[in-house]
Scaffold this motif. Structure first.
Motif, PDB file in Angstrom:
ATOM      1  N   GLU A   1      57.707  20.623   8.736  1.00  0.00           N
ATOM      2  CA  GLU A   1      56.394  21.019   8.822  1.00  0.00           C
ATOM      3  C   GLU A   1      55.377  19.707   8.812  1.00  0.00           C
ATOM      4  O   GLU A   1      54.495  19.438   9.425  1.00  0.00           O
TER       5      GLU A   1
ATOM      6  N   TYR B   1      55.688  18.237  12.013  1.00  0.00           N
ATOM      7  CA  TYR B   1      54.758  18.780  12.982  1.00  0.00           C
ATOM      8  C   TYR B   1      53.381  18.543  12.713  1.00  0.00           C
ATOM      9  O   TYR B   1      52.442  18.448  13.539  1.00  0.00           O
ATOM     10  N   THR B   2      52.984  18.508  11.460  1.00  0.00           N
ATOM     11  CA  THR B   2      51.464  18.313  10.994  1.00  0.00           C
ATOM     12  C   THR B   2      51.080  16.740  11.552  1.00  0.00           C
ATOM     13  O   THR B   2      50.155  16.646  12.120  1.00  0.00           O
TER      14      THR B   2
END
Length: 97
Positions: free
Chosen positions: A61, A64-65
């Motif tokens: 995450e 991906y962020t």
């Protein structure tokens, strides 16, 4: 221009004492590709994020962020009203939650 994700990849790779060639072989790309990704000279594909997270023992995450933030930045970096546009989008996202 360096990217947030590229900087993070370099940071994680060096902390784990991984060579460019080691990451490249696991990602099935040439060593120069990884180097260019880290420097922000080559875009990182969305589907490569999960693989990189596994290789670098990183939170998917988080990576991906950073990837998404880099995508947004690439689109709006030269726009004079970028800040206002981001505020507008942020409000819409918050309303959807």
């Amino acid at each position: 221009m360096a990217t947030q994700l590229g900087d993070k990849i370099r940071e994680l790779r060096t902390k784990q004492n991984l060579l460019l060639r080691q990451v490249a072989s696991k990602l099935d790309v040439d060593t120069s590709i990884i180097s260019k990704m880290e420097r922000g000279e080559r875009p990182i594909k969305k589907e490569q994020i999960a693989i990189l997270a596994d290789i670098l023992k990183a939170d998917k995450e988080v990576l991906y962020t950073l990837w998404l933030a880099d995508q947004v930045m690439d689109v709006i970096k030269d726009e004079p009203l970028a800040d206002e546009a981001l505020k507008s989008v942020s409000k819409k996202i918050k309303k959807r939650k």
